[in-house]
Write a protein that holds these residues in place. Structure first.
Motif, PDB file in Angstrom:
ATOM      1  N   THR A 176       0.930   1.517   4.424  1.00 18.41           N
ATOM      2  CA  THR A 176       0.704   2.966   4.476  1.00 18.41           C
ATOM      3  C   THR A 176      -0.788   3.272   4.608  1.00 18.41           C
ATOM      4  OG1 THR A 176       2.665   3.358   3.102  1.00 18.41           O
ATOM      5  CG2 THR A 176       1.081   5.157   3.277  1.00 18.41           C
ATOM      6  N   VAL A 177      -1.597   2.541   3.843  1.00 20.04           N
ATOM      7  CA  VAL A 177      -3.055   2.726   3.908  1.00 20.04           C
ATOM      8  C   VAL A 177      -3.579   2.307   5.285  1.00 20.04           C
ATOM      9  CG1 VAL A 177      -5.271   1.888   3.021  1.00 20.04           C
ATOM     10  CG2 VAL A 177      -3.421   2.473   1.427  1.00 20.04           C
ATOM     11  N   GLU A 178      -3.115   1.156   5.768  1.00 16.80           N
ATOM     12  CA  GLU A 178      -3.577   0.651   7.070  1.00 16.80           C
ATOM     13  C   GLU A 178      -3.204   1.613   8.192  1.00 16.80           C
ATOM     14  OE1 GLU A 178      -3.175  -2.332  10.625  1.00 16.80           O
ATOM     15  OE2 GLU A 178      -1.625  -1.144   9.665  1.00 16.80           O
ATOM     16  N   HIS A 179      -2.002   2.187   8.107  1.00 13.03           N
ATOM     17  CA  HIS A 179      -1.542   3.143   9.121  1.00 13.03           C
ATOM     18  C   HIS A 179      -2.446   4.377   9.141  1.00 13.03           C
ATOM     19  CE1 HIS A 179       1.331   5.201  11.733  1.00 13.03           C
ATOM     20  NE2 HIS A 179       1.202   6.259  10.945  1.00 13.03           N
ATOM     21  N   SER A 180      -2.812   4.859   7.949  1.00 14.19           N
ATOM     22  CA  SER A 180      -3.686   6.036   7.850  1.00 14.19           C
ATOM     23  C   SER A 180      -5.061   5.750   8.452  1.00 14.19           C
ATOM     24  CB  SER A 180      -3.841   6.463   6.387  1.00 14.19           C
ATOM     25  OG  SER A 180      -2.599   6.820   5.835  1.00 14.19           O
ATOM     26  N   TYR A 187      -9.214   6.159  12.760  1.00 10.87           N
ATOM     27  CA  TYR A 187     -10.154   5.527  13.690  1.00 10.87           C
ATOM     28  C   TYR A 187      -9.546   5.280  15.083  1.00 10.87           C
ATOM     29  CZ  TYR A 187     -13.179   4.674   9.672  1.00 10.87           C
ATOM     30  OH  TYR A 187     -13.980   4.827   8.563  1.00 10.87           O
ATOM     31  N   SER A 188      -8.420   5.950  15.368  1.00 12.10           N
ATOM     32  CA  SER A 188      -7.755   5.832  16.672  1.00 12.10           C
ATOM     33  C   SER A 188      -7.512   4.381  17.075  1.00 12.10           C
ATOM     34  CB  SER A 188      -8.589   6.544  17.758  1.00 12.10           C
ATOM     35  OG  SER A 188      -8.775   7.910  17.425  1.00 12.10           O
ATOM     36  N   GLY A 189      -7.141   3.576  16.093  1.00 15.25           N
ATOM     37  CA  GLY A 189      -6.814   2.178  16.375  1.00 15.25           C
ATOM     38  C   GLY A 189      -8.008   1.245  16.388  1.00 15.25           C
ATOM     39  N   ASP A 231     -15.930  -4.134   9.069  1.00 15.75           N
ATOM     40  CA  ASP A 231     -16.064  -4.334   7.622  1.00 15.75           C
ATOM     41  C   ASP A 231     -14.826  -3.833   6.878  1.00 15.75           C
ATOM     42  OD1 ASP A 231     -16.830  -1.697   8.313  1.00 15.75           O
ATOM     43  OD2 ASP A 231     -17.788  -1.436   6.359  1.00 15.75           O
ATOM     44  N   ILE A 232     -14.252  -2.730   7.360  1.00 18.85           N
ATOM     45  CA  ILE A 232     -13.029  -2.211   6.740  1.00 18.85           C
ATOM     46  C   ILE A 232     -11.853  -3.128   7.064  1.00 18.85           C
ATOM     47  CG2 ILE A 232     -11.410  -0.264   6.665  1.00 18.85           C
ATOM     48  CD1 ILE A 232     -13.733   1.607   7.175  1.00 18.85           C
ATOM     49  N   LYS A 233     -11.839  -3.672   8.275  1.00 16.63           N
ATOM     50  CA  LYS A 233     -10.784  -4.630   8.651  1.00 16.63           C
ATOM     51  C   LYS A 233     -10.777  -5.820   7.705  1.00 16.63           C
ATOM     52  CE  LYS A 233     -10.014  -4.122  13.629  1.00 16.63           C
ATOM     53  NZ  LYS A 233     -10.190  -4.781  14.947  1.00 16.63           N
ATOM     54  N   ALA A 274      -7.330  -7.221   1.009  1.00 12.57           N
ATOM     55  CA  ALA A 274      -6.373  -6.429   0.225  1.00 12.57           C
ATOM     56  C   ALA A 274      -4.940  -6.887   0.502  1.00 12.57           C
ATOM     57  CB  ALA A 274      -6.524  -4.946   0.553  1.00 12.57           C
ATOM     58  N   ALA A 275      -4.657  -7.250   1.759  1.00  9.91           N
ATOM     59  CA  ALA A 275      -3.320  -7.731   2.123  1.00  9.91           C
ATOM     60  C   ALA A 275      -3.007  -9.023   1.375  1.00  9.91           C
ATOM     61  CB  ALA A 275      -3.229  -7.957   3.634  1.00  9.91           C
ATOM     62  N   GLU A 276      -3.996  -9.905   1.278  1.00  4.69           N
ATOM     63  CA  GLU A 276      -3.781 -11.163   0.559  1.00  4.69           C
ATOM     64  C   GLU A 276      -3.615 -10.916  -0.946  1.00  4.69           C
ATOM     65  OE1 GLU A 276      -3.060 -13.955   2.135  1.00  4.69           O
ATOM     66  OE2 GLU A 276      -3.248 -12.590   3.830  1.00  4.69           O
ATOM     67  N   ALA A 277      -4.376  -9.945  -1.456  1.00  4.26           N
ATOM     68  CA  ALA A 277      -4.256  -9.603  -2.876  1.00  4.26           C
ATOM     69  C   ALA A 277      -2.861  -9.030  -3.167  1.00  4.26           C
ATOM     70  CB  ALA A 277      -5.331  -8.596  -3.272  1.00  4.26           C
ATOM     71  N   ALA A 278      -2.368  -8.186  -2.250  1.00  7.67           N
ATOM     72  CA  ALA A 278      -1.032  -7.604  -2.411  1.00  7.67           C
ATOM     73  C   ALA A 278       0.034  -8.692  -2.380  1.00  7.67           C
ATOM     74  CB  ALA A 278      -0.772  -6.575  -1.311  1.00  7.67           C
TER      75      ALA A 278
END
Length: 210
Positions: free
Chosen positions: A152-156, A161-163, A168-170, A176-180
């Motif tokens: 949901t966060v990644e989609h937002s 940023y229009s894709g 740095d955010i990537k 964060a994905a690995e932590a999840a």
């Protein structure tokens, strides 16, 4: 033009509502038997017209081929507590005779570069209309609550940023994905204790309610 879209999307809306009832019914069956349900909750939506047009443009899909080329106009999400539950739900879907599975994509065993994890099942679902039966494509995404929070966060951010999300955010998103996923793995290690505790809590609430 609006009338045309309303007519086009009507069976998709019907499919989403019918499937939500059916998939939530699966959860209710587990609750009636007082056993752990692999399904936490179910949501569904029909893709907005603007999103359909945007995706058709990006993918080069002619508008007269949307029914056969766009698999997620009707979309459902099934949330699970544990990664193991996801595969249980997939097996339950495979056994149903009111839908046909067209394609499966396991982004848990084979995550996307972004860090995205989920299990996608594309189905063909028959909708009964006044004009007769109409078979439509729908996509069911099955994921844990942690995977859903990340997605949901990644989609937002993708929308913002229009894709083109800054590097740095990537990188932070990937971490964060690995932590999840680590959270999901840790929860899986103690899932039997969690299920037992939830069962005890549920029984206590039933007694208190009486």
């Amino acid at each position: 033009m609006i009338k045309h879209w309303e007519f086009f999307l009507a069976p998709y809306k019907q499919a989403v509502e019918e499937l939500k009832i059916k998939l939530k019914g699966m959860r209710s069956e587990y609750e009636l038997e007082s056993v752990h349900s692999p399904i936490e909750f179910v949501t569904g939506r029909v893709k907005p017209i603007a999103s359909i047009l945007d995706k058709a443009n990006k993918k080069g899909i002619p508008l007269n081929e949307l029914e056969t080329q766009m698999q997620d106009i009707a979309g459902l999400r099934m949330m699970c507590q544990f990664v193991e539950d996801i595969y249980t739900v997939v097996d339950l879907l495979r056994k149903r005779n009111d839908l046909e599975i067209i394609e499966e994509r396991d982004y848990i065993a084979d995550k996307k570069v972004s860090g995205y994890r989920s299990y996608h099942v594309v189905i063909c679902y028959p909708v009964q209309t006044v004009s007769g039966e109409k078979k439509i494509l729908a996509e069911i995404q099955i994921r844990t609550l942690a995977m859903n929070f990340w997605a949901t966060v990644e989609h937002s951010l993708n929308y913002k940023y229009s894709g083109n999300i800054p590097e740095d955010i990537k990188r932070r998103l990937q971490r964060a994905a690995e932590a999840a996923f680590l959270l999901d793995e840790e929860m899986s290690q103690i899932r039997f204790e969690i299920k037992e505790a939830q069962a005890v809590f549920s029984r206590k609430n039933e007694v208190d309610g009486d």
